[in-house]
Design an enzyme around this catalytic site. Structure first.
Site, PDB file in Angstrom:
ATOM      1  N   LYS A 151       0.836  -1.193   0.000  1.00  0.00           N
ATOM      2  CA  LYS A 151       0.000   0.000   0.000  1.00  0.00           C
ATOM      3  C   LYS A 151       0.882   1.259   0.000  1.00  0.00           C
ATOM      4  CE  LYS A 151      -4.425   1.330   1.139  1.00  0.00           C
ATOM      5  NZ  LYS A 151      -5.736   0.768   1.259  1.00  0.00           N
ATOM      6  N   LYS A 171      -1.508 -13.121  -9.368  1.00  0.00           N
ATOM      7  CA  LYS A 171      -2.294 -13.861  -8.384  1.00  0.00           C
ATOM      8  C   LYS A 171      -3.770 -13.443  -8.490  1.00  0.00           C
ATOM      9  CE  LYS A 171      -3.185 -12.663  -4.172  1.00  0.00           C
ATOM     10  NZ  LYS A 171      -3.369 -12.364  -2.755  1.00  0.00           N
ATOM     11  N   LYS A 221      -9.430 -10.457  -5.305  1.00  0.00           N
ATOM     12  CA  LYS A 221     -10.626  -9.605  -5.380  1.00  0.00           C
ATOM     13  C   LYS A 221     -10.234  -8.172  -5.718  1.00  0.00           C
ATOM     14  CE  LYS A 221     -12.476 -12.227  -1.516  1.00  0.00           C
ATOM     15  NZ  LYS A 221     -11.744 -12.280  -0.246  1.00  0.00           N
TER      16      LYS A 221
HETATM   17  P1  TYM Z   1      -8.631 -13.671   1.886  1.00  0.00           P
HETATM   18  O1  TYM Z   1     -10.046 -13.341   2.196  1.00  0.00           O
HETATM   19  O2  TYM Z   1      -7.859 -12.724   1.038  1.00  0.00           O
HETATM   20  O3  TYM Z   1      -8.559 -15.083   1.162  1.00  0.00           O
HETATM   21  C1  TYM Z   1      -9.143 -16.231   1.721  1.00  0.00           C
HETATM   22  C2  TYM Z   1      -8.228 -17.424   1.461  1.00  0.00           C
HETATM   23  O4  TYM Z   1      -8.024 -17.600   0.065  1.00  0.00           O
HETATM   24  C3  TYM Z   1      -6.625 -17.642  -0.211  1.00  0.00           C
HETATM   25  N1  TYM Z   1      -6.392 -17.057  -1.531  1.00  0.00           N
HETATM   26  C4  TYM Z   1      -5.628 -17.621  -2.474  1.00  0.00           C
HETATM   27  N2  TYM Z   1      -4.909 -18.736  -2.478  1.00  0.00           N
HETATM   28  C5  TYM Z   1      -4.243 -19.053  -3.614  1.00  0.00           C
HETATM   29  N3  TYM Z   1      -4.282 -18.291  -4.729  1.00  0.00           N
HETATM   30  C6  TYM Z   1      -4.982 -17.149  -4.767  1.00  0.00           C
HETATM   31  N4  TYM Z   1      -5.022 -16.422  -5.871  1.00  0.00           N
HETATM   32  C7  TYM Z   1      -5.698 -16.764  -3.600  1.00  0.00           C
HETATM   33  N5  TYM Z   1      -6.488 -15.703  -3.278  1.00  0.00           N
HETATM   34  C8  TYM Z   1      -6.895 -15.898  -2.009  1.00  0.00           C
HETATM   35  C9  TYM Z   1      -5.971 -16.847   0.893  1.00  0.00           C
HETATM   36  O5  TYM Z   1      -4.619 -17.199   1.057  1.00  0.00           O
HETATM   37  C10 TYM Z   1      -6.829 -17.235   2.068  1.00  0.00           C
HETATM   38  O6  TYM Z   1      -6.394 -18.451   2.626  1.00  0.00           O
HETATM   39  N6  TYM Z   1      -6.128 -12.419   6.029  1.00  0.00           N
HETATM   40  C11 TYM Z   1      -6.960 -13.442   5.438  1.00  0.00           C
HETATM   41  C12 TYM Z   1      -8.234 -13.729   6.210  1.00  0.00           C
HETATM   42  C13 TYM Z   1      -8.049 -14.083   7.640  1.00  0.00           C
HETATM   43  C14 TYM Z   1      -7.582 -15.317   8.146  1.00  0.00           C
HETATM   44  C15 TYM Z   1      -7.655 -15.223   9.559  1.00  0.00           C
HETATM   45  C16 TYM Z   1      -7.115 -16.490   7.544  1.00  0.00           C
HETATM   46  C17 TYM Z   1      -8.353 -13.301   8.711  1.00  0.00           C
HETATM   47  N7  TYM Z   1      -8.132 -13.981   9.882  1.00  0.00           N
HETATM   48  C18 TYM Z   1      -7.246 -16.279  10.382  1.00  0.00           C
HETATM   49  C19 TYM Z   1      -6.714 -17.530   8.366  1.00  0.00           C
HETATM   50  C20 TYM Z   1      -6.789 -17.417   9.772  1.00  0.00           C
HETATM   51  C21 TYM Z   1      -7.362 -12.987   4.045  1.00  0.00           C
HETATM   52  O7  TYM Z   1      -7.355 -11.834   3.747  1.00  0.00           O
HETATM   53  O8  TYM Z   1      -7.830 -13.978   3.232  1.00  0.00           O
END
Ligand code: TYM
Length: 321
Positions: A110, A189, A192
């Site tokens: 960012k 990658k 969203k």
């Molecule tokens: P988030 O919402 O961005 O994504 C959810 C999960 O999807 C995985 N992911 C991917 N894996 C592989 N290739 C991709 N292109 C891809 N896009 C998304 C992410 O790695 C994730 O596992 N910070 C986390 C949410 C969170 C969390 C937690 C996760 C908050 N608290 C506690 C585990 C434990 C996040 O933003 O995920």
């Protein structure tokens, strides 16, 4: 074993989310104690429209339930329904070195874009650490982009345990190579925030548009192609068995096959793969009463565990006087 992971309701869920996290979680509920939640506090770092946040949260719940998450077998809740996590976040903030948080990719990216980051974004990894440590998770199935957050979580837990005595379980990230980073339609990658996603539950027309936009090189149809370097191949393989992958790879290297042909196959495969879940979703969407009931039960189950950890932490740090 306690297996825990969360997902942000910051937009429509996509196949990167599905293959790296959702599908695996749904599989793990059979043999582990599963903790699965929609992280709406985290989404506040980027979503400022309250109606959008509500919509996205409901959609994420519907997506998970339609895809097969069983709320009786697992603990499934919305992060903000168990506000104890914010109290733990504050306590953990005092064990999270600023230098460590400054090295977090999401924060650094960012700043690199010249945007000014707020404290929510800066403290994002501490909230995530609190999510994981509050429920004493042993394993956290995620994509590779979350690896650093898991390292930060472990660092914070170690610091806390060293200061106050053994309190938190040190969680292990579970990141299989095949789904560590699912590429988007532009080859970056899938995310969203990049507008390069293939959504799990979009309309066929929308999906077709996106699939046709997948970036490929300009090798002519008749020439051999390298499957490993092709975005379409790297996406369609997620829907194929090993044998099918090999067969398709052979068609690439033989030449005579255009990328358009594989794109059509991808569209058909993906549409078919999610068909039963789409049907389930159409039924569930009309039963919001049931959805709220399910989430209420999830909240109660999650809170019962959260309060045990938090009571212990409050006692240890001296908040109970
Ligand atoms: P988030 O919402 O961005 O994504 C959810 C999960 O999807 C995985 N992911 C991917 N894996 C592989 N290739 C991709 N292109 C891809 N896009 C998304 C992410 O790695 C994730 O596992 N910070 C986390 C949410 C969170 C969390 C937690 C996760 C908050 N608290 C506690 C585990 C434990 C996040 O933003 O995920």
């Amino acid at each position: 074993m306690r297996v825990l992971s969360g997902i942000q309701p910051s937009g429509s869920l996509h196949i990167g989310n599905y293959f790296a996290m959702m599908r695996r979680m749904i599989e793990f509920q059979k043999e582990h104690q599963l903790f699965c939640f929609i992280v709406n506090y985290h989404a506040l770092t980027t979503v400022t429209d309250p109606n959008l946040l509500k919509e996205n949260t409901k959609n994420a719940i519907l997506d998970f339930l339609s895809l097969g998450l069983d709320p009786d077998k697992s603990i499934f809740w919305v992060q903000g329904d168990v506000p104890e996590v914010t109290e733990l976040t504050w306590i953990l903030c005092n064990h999270a070195p600023v230098g460590l948080l400054e090295r977090a990719h999401s924060y650094k990216d960012k700043l690199a874009k010249g945007l000014s980051a707020h404290n929510g974004l800066f403290s994002y990894p501490v909230l995530m650490a609190a999510d994981i440590l509050l429920y004493q998770a042993d394993a956290v199935p995620v994509g590779k982009d979350q690896k650093q957050h898991l390292e930060i979580t472990r660092d914070i837990a170690i610091k806390f345990n060293n200061t106050y005595g053994e309190t938190f379980v040190l969680p292990e990230p579970w990141i299989p190579e095949e789904t560590a980073t699912v590429p988007g339609v532009d080859g970056q990658k899938m995310s969203k925030s990049y507008g390069n996603t293939l959504e799990i539950f979009s309309s066929k027309g929308q999906l077709k548009k996106k699939v046709m936009r997948i970036v490929t090189d300009s090798t002519p149809v008749e020439e051999p192609k390298d499957p490993e370097k092709c975005n379409v191949f790297n996406i369609i393989r997620l829907f194929l068995s090993e044998a099918e992958q090999e067969e398709l790879a052979a068609r690439y290297t033989a030449g005579g096959m255009g990328y358009g042909e594989v794109k059509k196959e991808l569209l058909a495969r993906m549409w078919e793969y999610f068909a039963p879940y789409r049907e389930k979703r159409e039924q569930l969407v009309n039963d919001m009463g049931y959805i709220h009931e399910v989430m209420k039960k999830g909240q109660e189950k999650a809170r019962a565990i959260a309060t045990v950890t938090l009571d212990d932490v409050r006692e240890k740090v001296g908040l109970n006087y």
